[in-house]
Design a protein around this motif. Sequence first.
Motif, PDB file in Angstrom:
ATOM      1  N   LEU A  32       0.839  -1.207   0.000  1.00 24.44           N
ATOM      2  CA  LEU A  32       0.000   0.000   0.000  1.00 24.44           C
ATOM      3  C   LEU A  32       0.867   1.247   0.000  1.00 24.44           C
ATOM      4  N   SER A  33       0.620   2.110  -0.962  1.00 23.28           N
ATOM      5  CA  SER A  33       1.348   3.377  -0.997  1.00 23.28           C
ATOM      6  C   SER A  33       0.741   4.333   0.030  1.00 23.28           C
ATOM      7  N   ILE A  34       1.591   4.959   0.830  1.00 22.51           N
ATOM      8  CA  ILE A  34       1.104   5.947   1.803  1.00 22.51           C
ATOM      9  C   ILE A  34       1.307   7.336   1.213  1.00 22.51           C
ATOM     10  N   SER A  35       0.220   8.075   1.125  1.00 18.57           N
ATOM     11  CA  SER A  35       0.266   9.390   0.470  1.00 18.57           C
ATOM     12  C   SER A  35       0.761  10.471   1.411  1.00 18.57           C
ATOM     13  N   ALA A  36       1.200  11.567   0.790  1.00 22.50           N
ATOM     14  CA  ALA A  36       1.483  12.788   1.545  1.00 22.50           C
ATOM     15  C   ALA A  36       0.240  13.666   1.466  1.00 22.50           C
ATOM     16  N   THR A  37      -0.058  14.381   2.529  1.00 32.62           N
ATOM     17  CA  THR A  37      -1.202  15.305   2.486  1.00 32.62           C
ATOM     18  C   THR A  37      -0.966  16.521   3.370  1.00 32.62           C
ATOM     19  N   THR A  38      -1.641  17.603   3.011  1.00 27.13           N
ATOM     20  CA  THR A  38      -1.613  18.797   3.867  1.00 27.13           C
ATOM     21  C   THR A  38      -2.812  18.803   4.819  1.00 27.13           C
ATOM     22  N   ARG A  39      -3.694  17.787   4.709  1.00 22.76           N
ATOM     23  CA  ARG A  39      -4.841  17.726   5.620  1.00 22.76           C
ATOM     24  C   ARG A  39      -4.362  17.426   7.045  1.00 22.76           C
ATOM     25  N   ALA A  40      -5.087  17.966   8.036  1.00 25.22           N
ATOM     26  CA  ALA A  40      -4.744  17.683   9.430  1.00 25.22           C
ATOM     27  C   ALA A  40      -5.131  16.242   9.746  1.00 25.22           C
ATOM     28  N   PRO A  41      -4.370  15.582  10.618  1.00 24.99           N
ATOM     29  CA  PRO A  41      -4.722  14.195  10.979  1.00 24.99           C
ATOM     30  C   PRO A  41      -6.084  14.129  11.659  1.00 24.99           C
ATOM     31  N   ARG A  42      -6.893  13.102  11.320  1.00 27.23           N
ATOM     32  CA  ARG A  42      -8.125  12.852  12.078  1.00 27.23           C
ATOM     33  C   ARG A  42      -7.742  12.110  13.349  1.00 27.23           C
ATOM     34  N   GLU A  43      -8.683  12.044  14.274  1.00 27.26           N
ATOM     35  CA  GLU A  43      -8.390  11.358  15.531  1.00 27.26           C
ATOM     36  C   GLU A  43      -7.962   9.914  15.248  1.00 27.26           C
ATOM     37  N   GLY A  44      -6.880   9.520  15.845  1.00 24.43           N
ATOM     38  CA  GLY A  44      -6.411   8.139  15.682  1.00 24.43           C
ATOM     39  C   GLY A  44      -5.454   7.953  14.508  1.00 24.43           C
ATOM     40  N   GLU A  45      -5.362   8.935  13.625  1.00 21.16           N
ATOM     41  CA  GLU A  45      -4.445   8.791  12.490  1.00 21.16           C
ATOM     42  C   GLU A  45      -3.012   9.087  12.937  1.00 21.16           C
ATOM     43  N   VAL A  46      -2.091   8.306  12.376  1.00 22.68           N
ATOM     44  CA  VAL A  46      -0.689   8.403  12.792  1.00 22.68           C
ATOM     45  C   VAL A  46       0.164   8.769  11.574  1.00 22.68           C
ATOM     46  N   ASP A  47       1.094   9.712  11.775  1.00 19.94           N
ATOM     47  CA  ASP A  47       1.973  10.121  10.687  1.00 19.94           C
ATOM     48  C   ASP A  47       2.800   8.920  10.218  1.00 19.94           C
ATOM     49  N   GLY A  48       2.805   8.678   8.900  1.00 16.96           N
ATOM     50  CA  GLY A  48       3.571   7.558   8.359  1.00 16.96           C
ATOM     51  C   GLY A  48       2.753   6.275   8.276  1.00 16.96           C
ATOM     52  N   ARG A  49       1.564   6.263   8.870  1.00 18.73           N
ATOM     53  CA  ARG A  49       0.706   5.069   8.774  1.00 18.73           C
ATOM     54  C   ARG A  49      -0.459   5.345   7.831  1.00 18.73           C
ATOM     55  N   GLU A  50      -1.324   6.288   8.177  1.00 22.51           N
ATOM     56  CA  GLU A  50      -2.426   6.654   7.264  1.00 22.51           C
ATOM     57  C   GLU A  50      -1.903   7.578   6.157  1.00 22.51           C
ATOM     58  N   TYR A  51      -1.130   8.569   6.547  1.00 25.02           N
ATOM     59  CA  TYR A  51      -0.570   9.557   5.621  1.00 25.02           C
ATOM     60  C   TYR A  51       0.767  10.040   6.160  1.00 25.02           C
ATOM     61  N   TYR A  52       1.536  10.682   5.280  1.00 29.55           N
ATOM     62  CA  TYR A  52       2.627  11.550   5.739  1.00 29.55           C
ATOM     63  C   TYR A  52       2.028  12.942   5.801  1.00 29.55           C
ATOM     64  N   PHE A  53       1.849  13.459   6.998  1.00 31.32           N
ATOM     65  CA  PHE A  53       1.209  14.763   7.153  1.00 31.32           C
ATOM     66  C   PHE A  53       2.248  15.865   6.945  1.00 31.32           C
ATOM     67  N   LYS A  54       1.949  16.781   6.012  1.00 31.10           N
ATOM     68  CA  LYS A  54       2.923  17.799   5.601  1.00 31.10           C
ATOM     69  C   LYS A  54       2.335  19.195   5.734  1.00 31.10           C
ATOM     70  N   THR A  55       3.225  20.173   5.899  1.00 32.56           N
ATOM     71  CA  THR A  55       2.784  21.565   5.790  1.00 32.56           C
ATOM     72  C   THR A  55       2.687  21.889   4.290  1.00 32.56           C
ATOM     73  N   ASP A  56       2.065  23.030   3.973  1.00 36.17           N
ATOM     74  CA  ASP A  56       1.985  23.451   2.568  1.00 36.17           C
ATOM     75  C   ASP A  56       3.387  23.562   1.956  1.00 36.17           C
ATOM     76  N   GLU A  57       4.324  24.126   2.731  1.00 38.68           N
ATOM     77  CA  GLU A  57       5.691  24.327   2.216  1.00 38.68           C
ATOM     78  C   GLU A  57       6.363  22.986   1.943  1.00 38.68           C
ATOM     79  N   GLU A  58       6.210  22.058   2.883  1.00 41.62           N
ATOM     80  CA  GLU A  58       6.836  20.740   2.693  1.00 41.62           C
ATOM     81  C   GLU A  58       6.243  20.043   1.464  1.00 41.62           C
ATOM     82  N   PHE A  59       4.925  20.199   1.293  1.00 40.73           N
ATOM     83  CA  PHE A  59       4.264  19.549   0.155  1.00 40.73           C
ATOM     84  C   PHE A  59       4.780  20.156  -1.150  1.00 40.73           C
ATOM     85  N   LYS A  60       4.897  21.485  -1.163  1.00 36.37           N
ATOM     86  CA  LYS A  60       5.402  22.163  -2.374  1.00 36.37           C
ATOM     87  C   LYS A  60       6.805  21.694  -2.697  1.00 36.37           C
ATOM     88  N   SER A  61       7.635  21.525  -1.673  1.00 39.42           N
ATOM     89  CA  SER A  61       9.001  21.116  -1.985  1.00 39.42           C
ATOM     90  C   SER A  61       9.039  19.668  -2.492  1.00 39.42           C
TER      91      SER A  61
END
Length: 205
Positions: A32-61
């Motif tokens: 399963l590919s884990i996507s990057a997103t600028t969305r805030a984590p929902r309750e129970g979501e963990v960085d690197g498991r559901e998504y890689y949570f990024k700031t707008d700047e990190e996503f742009k880079s």
Amino acid sequence: MSKGRLIVISGFSGSGKGTVVSELVKKYDYSLSISATTRAPREGEVDGREYYFKTDEEFKSLIDYNGLIEWAQYVDNYYGTPRKFVEDEIKAGKNVILEIEVQGAMSIKAQYPDALLIFISTKDVETLHGRLVNRGSETEDVIKKRMKRAAEESQSMDNYEYVVINDELEECVDTIHYIVVSESCKKENKGELISNIKNQLSKWA
Ligand code: 5GP
């Protein structure tokens, strides 16, 4: 070793596709590919498991250094598929699931014509709306935006090779797996095997 295949799974928000995908990974060992997103984590979501949570700047880079094979804006946030994981897994012969929205799916099909596109739907719109409301994690405004987006996405359902209804989870998961298995048996995907067998049998002719 034969190359793995990209399995693109899209579906309306509320179609239950997240659960379907995690069952596919658990039961049938898909990667399963884990996507990057600028969305805030929902309750129970963990960085690197559901998504890689990024700031707008990190996503742009990530976009700037070509680190994503596709990306799209969905409702108010950006989502994208990291390149390296997908390319490595395909080389290693793994079938990789991308759970992405329709614009991303079209972009993947343009870049990887043999990607398999599967759309998951509820059996009707009432069920879809009910699931979004019952999820309880979204405000009324977000639910409206997601329904509006579903209306737009329904226009793209025709571009998918398969449409699978998620009414009964287990049945939906098994159906998708059988689709992937039957696709892999198509003669177009058995070219190497067919020519090897023909070659070897030519000695017996
Ligand atoms: P959610 O915020 O509900 O997790 O996801 C919203 C939408 O973004 C879903 O339709 C989901 O499939 C899609 N999505 C998640 N990751 C990606 C991605 O990497 N690329 C694209 N194009 N869409 C994504």
